[in-house]
Motif scaffolding. Sequence first.
Motif, PDB file in Angstrom:
ATOM      1  N   PRO A 193      -9.165  -0.694 -11.394  1.00  0.00           N
ATOM      2  CA  PRO A 193      -8.216   0.641 -11.088  1.00  0.00           C
ATOM      3  C   PRO A 193      -8.703   1.290  -9.751  1.00  0.00           C
ATOM      4  CG  PRO A 193      -8.723   0.462 -13.229  1.00  0.00           C
ATOM      5  CD  PRO A 193      -9.574  -0.359 -13.028  1.00  0.00           C
ATOM      6  N   THR A 194     -10.282   1.294  -9.637  1.00  0.00           N
ATOM      7  CA  THR A 194     -10.770   1.781  -8.339  1.00  0.00           C
ATOM      8  C   THR A 194     -10.267   0.909  -7.318  1.00  0.00           C
ATOM      9  OG1 THR A 194     -12.425   2.640  -9.735  1.00  0.00           O
ATOM     10  CG2 THR A 194     -12.713   2.500  -7.307  1.00  0.00           C
ATOM     11  N   LEU A 195     -10.344  -0.400  -7.502  1.00  0.00           N
ATOM     12  CA  LEU A 195     -10.009  -1.387  -6.269  1.00  0.00           C
ATOM     13  C   LEU A 195      -8.488  -1.344  -5.855  1.00  0.00           C
ATOM     14  CD1 LEU A 195     -11.940  -4.430  -7.512  1.00  0.00           C
ATOM     15  CD2 LEU A 195     -12.489  -3.045  -5.582  1.00  0.00           C
ATOM     16  N   LEU A 196      -7.852  -0.797  -6.855  1.00  0.00           N
ATOM     17  CA  LEU A 196      -6.296  -0.772  -6.436  1.00  0.00           C
ATOM     18  C   LEU A 196      -6.040   0.496  -5.683  1.00  0.00           C
ATOM     19  CD1 LEU A 196      -4.649  -1.964  -9.775  1.00  0.00           C
ATOM     20  CD2 LEU A 196      -4.619  -3.255  -7.465  1.00  0.00           C
ATOM     21  N   PHE A 197      -6.623   1.545  -6.321  1.00  0.00           N
ATOM     22  CA  PHE A 197      -6.501   2.604  -5.605  1.00  0.00           C
ATOM     23  C   PHE A 197      -7.034   2.896  -4.188  1.00  0.00           C
ATOM     24  CE2 PHE A 197      -8.740   6.795  -4.240  1.00  0.00           C
ATOM     25  CZ  PHE A 197      -7.369   7.784  -4.199  1.00  0.00           C
ATOM     26  N   LEU A 210       9.006   3.374   8.921  1.00  0.00           N
ATOM     27  CA  LEU A 210       7.359   3.322   8.578  1.00  0.00           C
ATOM     28  C   LEU A 210       7.466   4.122   7.168  1.00  0.00           C
ATOM     29  CD1 LEU A 210       4.581   2.918   9.323  1.00  0.00           C
ATOM     30  CD2 LEU A 210       4.359   4.968  10.623  1.00  0.00           C
ATOM     31  N   PHE A 211       8.240   5.325   6.733  1.00  0.00           N
ATOM     32  CA  PHE A 211       7.924   5.846   5.876  1.00  0.00           C
ATOM     33  C   PHE A 211       8.262   5.149   4.619  1.00  0.00           C
ATOM     34  CE2 PHE A 211      10.553   8.558   2.595  1.00  0.00           C
ATOM     35  CZ  PHE A 211       9.625   9.225   2.191  1.00  0.00           C
ATOM     36  N   VAL A 212       9.308   4.314   4.682  1.00  0.00           N
ATOM     37  CA  VAL A 212       9.781   3.409   3.511  1.00  0.00           C
ATOM     38  C   VAL A 212       8.910   2.163   3.414  1.00  0.00           C
ATOM     39  CG1 VAL A 212      11.510   1.525   3.372  1.00  0.00           C
ATOM     40  CG2 VAL A 212      12.075   3.696   4.280  1.00  0.00           C
ATOM     41  N   ALA A 213       8.255   1.830   4.514  1.00  0.00           N
ATOM     42  CA  ALA A 213       7.058   0.957   4.276  1.00  0.00           C
ATOM     43  C   ALA A 213       5.947   1.550   3.503  1.00  0.00           C
ATOM     44  CB  ALA A 213       6.457   0.424   5.639  1.00  0.00           C
ATOM     45  N   VAL A 214       5.572   2.870   3.744  1.00  0.00           N
ATOM     46  CA  VAL A 214       4.557   3.620   3.005  1.00  0.00           C
ATOM     47  C   VAL A 214       5.004   3.699   1.600  1.00  0.00           C
ATOM     48  CG1 VAL A 214       3.078   5.769   2.885  1.00  0.00           C
ATOM     49  CG2 VAL A 214       3.393   4.657   4.886  1.00  0.00           C
ATOM     50  N   VAL A 215       6.212   3.959   1.212  1.00  0.00           N
ATOM     51  CA  VAL A 215       6.514   4.210   0.007  1.00  0.00           C
ATOM     52  C   VAL A 215       6.883   2.900  -0.893  1.00  0.00           C
ATOM     53  CG1 VAL A 215       8.766   4.952  -1.461  1.00  0.00           C
ATOM     54  CG2 VAL A 215       8.223   6.315   0.521  1.00  0.00           C
ATOM     55  N   LEU A 216       7.062   1.947  -0.296  1.00  0.00           N
ATOM     56  CA  LEU A 216       6.975   0.436  -0.811  1.00  0.00           C
ATOM     57  C   LEU A 216       5.552   0.180  -1.289  1.00  0.00           C
ATOM     58  CD1 LEU A 216       9.719  -1.532   0.928  1.00  0.00           C
ATOM     59  CD2 LEU A 216       9.874  -0.474  -1.042  1.00  0.00           C
ATOM     60  N   LEU A 217       4.766   0.408  -0.482  1.00  0.00           N
ATOM     61  CA  LEU A 217       3.295   0.158  -0.700  1.00  0.00           C
ATOM     62  C   LEU A 217       2.715   0.848  -1.792  1.00  0.00           C
ATOM     63  CD1 LEU A 217       0.877  -1.631   0.154  1.00  0.00           C
ATOM     64  CD2 LEU A 217       0.077   0.106   1.749  1.00  0.00           C
ATOM     65  N   SER A 218       3.129   2.298  -2.004  1.00  0.00           N
ATOM     66  CA  SER A 218       2.777   3.091  -3.033  1.00  0.00           C
ATOM     67  C   SER A 218       3.336   2.608  -4.364  1.00  0.00           C
ATOM     68  CB  SER A 218       3.362   4.542  -2.756  1.00  0.00           C
ATOM     69  OG  SER A 218       2.800   4.876  -1.610  1.00  0.00           O
ATOM     70  N   LEU A 258       4.295  -0.198  -5.264  1.00  0.00           N
ATOM     71  CA  LEU A 258       3.192  -1.498  -5.460  1.00  0.00           C
ATOM     72  C   LEU A 258       2.320  -1.085  -6.247  1.00  0.00           C
ATOM     73  CD1 LEU A 258       2.799  -4.485  -5.300  1.00  0.00           C
ATOM     74  CD2 LEU A 258       1.858  -4.083  -3.394  1.00  0.00           C
ATOM     75  N   GLN A 259       1.544  -0.125  -5.854  1.00  0.00           N
ATOM     76  CA  GLN A 259       0.368   0.424  -6.466  1.00  0.00           C
ATOM     77  C   GLN A 259       0.686   0.822  -7.863  1.00  0.00           C
ATOM     78  OE1 GLN A 259      -0.508   4.407  -5.777  1.00  0.00           O
ATOM     79  NE2 GLN A 259      -2.970   4.226  -6.511  1.00  0.00           N
ATOM     80  N   PHE A 260       1.477   1.522  -8.319  1.00  0.00           N
ATOM     81  CA  PHE A 260       2.014   2.233  -9.224  1.00  0.00           C
ATOM     82  C   PHE A 260       2.576   0.733 -10.402  1.00  0.00           C
ATOM     83  CE2 PHE A 260       3.649   6.267  -7.176  1.00  0.00           C
ATOM     84  CZ  PHE A 260       2.331   6.423  -7.282  1.00  0.00           C
ATOM     85  N   THR A 293      -1.832  -3.480 -15.092  1.00  0.00           N
ATOM     86  CA  THR A 293      -3.412  -3.511 -15.333  1.00  0.00           C
ATOM     87  C   THR A 293      -3.725  -2.609 -16.854  1.00  0.00           C
ATOM     88  OG1 THR A 293      -3.936  -3.455 -12.888  1.00  0.00           O
ATOM     89  CG2 THR A 293      -5.701  -2.747 -14.481  1.00  0.00           C
ATOM     90  N   ASP A 294      -3.060  -1.681 -16.914  1.00  0.00           N
ATOM     91  CA  ASP A 294      -3.091  -0.619 -18.174  1.00  0.00           C
ATOM     92  C   ASP A 294      -2.624  -1.797 -19.293  1.00  0.00           C
ATOM     93  OD1 ASP A 294      -4.427   1.313 -16.634  1.00  0.00           O
ATOM     94  OD2 ASP A 294      -2.243   2.411 -16.577  1.00  0.00           O
TER      95      ASP A 294
END
Length: 325
Positions: free
Chosen positions: A248-252, A306-314, A316-318, A324-325
């Motif tokens: 989880p820390t690595l993903l964050f 660029l905002f859409v790219a940031v949202v897509l990356l976020s 992906l994190q979720f 992982t959970d």
Amino acid sequence: MSTGARQEVPAAAARSGPEAPAVDTILDRAGPRRPALRRAVVGWAFALPFVVLFLIFMAGPVLASLLMSFTDLRSADLRNPLAVDFVGLDNYARLFSDELFRRAALNTVLFVVVGVPLTMATGLAAAVGLNAGVTKFRTVFRVGYYLPVVTSIVAVSVVWKFLLHPDAGLVNSLLWLVGVDGPNWFFESRYALPSLILMATWRNLGFLMVIFLAGLQAVPGQLYEAAVIDGAGRWTRFRRVTLPLLRPTLLFAAVVTGIGYLQVFEEPLVMTQGGPLNSTLSVSYHIYNQFGFGNYGYASAASYLLFVAVVLLSLLQFRLMRSTD
């Protein structure tokens, strides 16, 4: 007897009168609402200045830039911005056909793809070394690694210009000792972007080191003791115990660093101004240039891509965290 009769009359009248909610019941119902309403009013009164300022200086400009991205607004149209033409998705289509924007997007993707793993690897290595090292000098190393994070980009650029100077720089001097003629790092298109990635890695590894160090210190020591009893070596313990518990820390860390590198701006602005030959031009720096040129509609469209790219990356994190959970 008369006194008793007087005492019985009110009771009888109360029993014979129309049924109504008792006063205590009414107070019990209304009482809790009044303090809650009072607290809500006081809370909104304190929050109202921030809400008003947020709507004026944050939400308002964001909404205005979104509307601006669908127009052909330029610096010459600022006297009458309501008279600009609505062009729909033309600005967004123009971005994909613009060679300069595609070059900036490619540079930014390379910055993320190469810079994120490199920064995470060096930050994790520093955290593992500090977690297992001598406690006497741990604080000194923590401060040393974290110092570039809080240092001005101008000061960092001065250090790296000295290190990578083509003639008197420390790196080229060391290469000259082994018979290698060092390049002009920031002024050759082959080396400019890798040089900025190395600079960003050095500047940001301290931030990830702190995060990884907190995660390492949360790993139970009994797990390492059990692994040693089972005969696991140092690398096996790191691969089988440390990395799974740090996932989880690595993903964050990966997502936070990726979002930061998607918006890379200071390094090319201070060090190379996007050159040479646009080899270090990033999307954020390209947007900055377009605003400077007065192409407000085009620059707003690039900002929202660029905002859409940031949202897509976020997102992906979720998704990765959920799996992982």
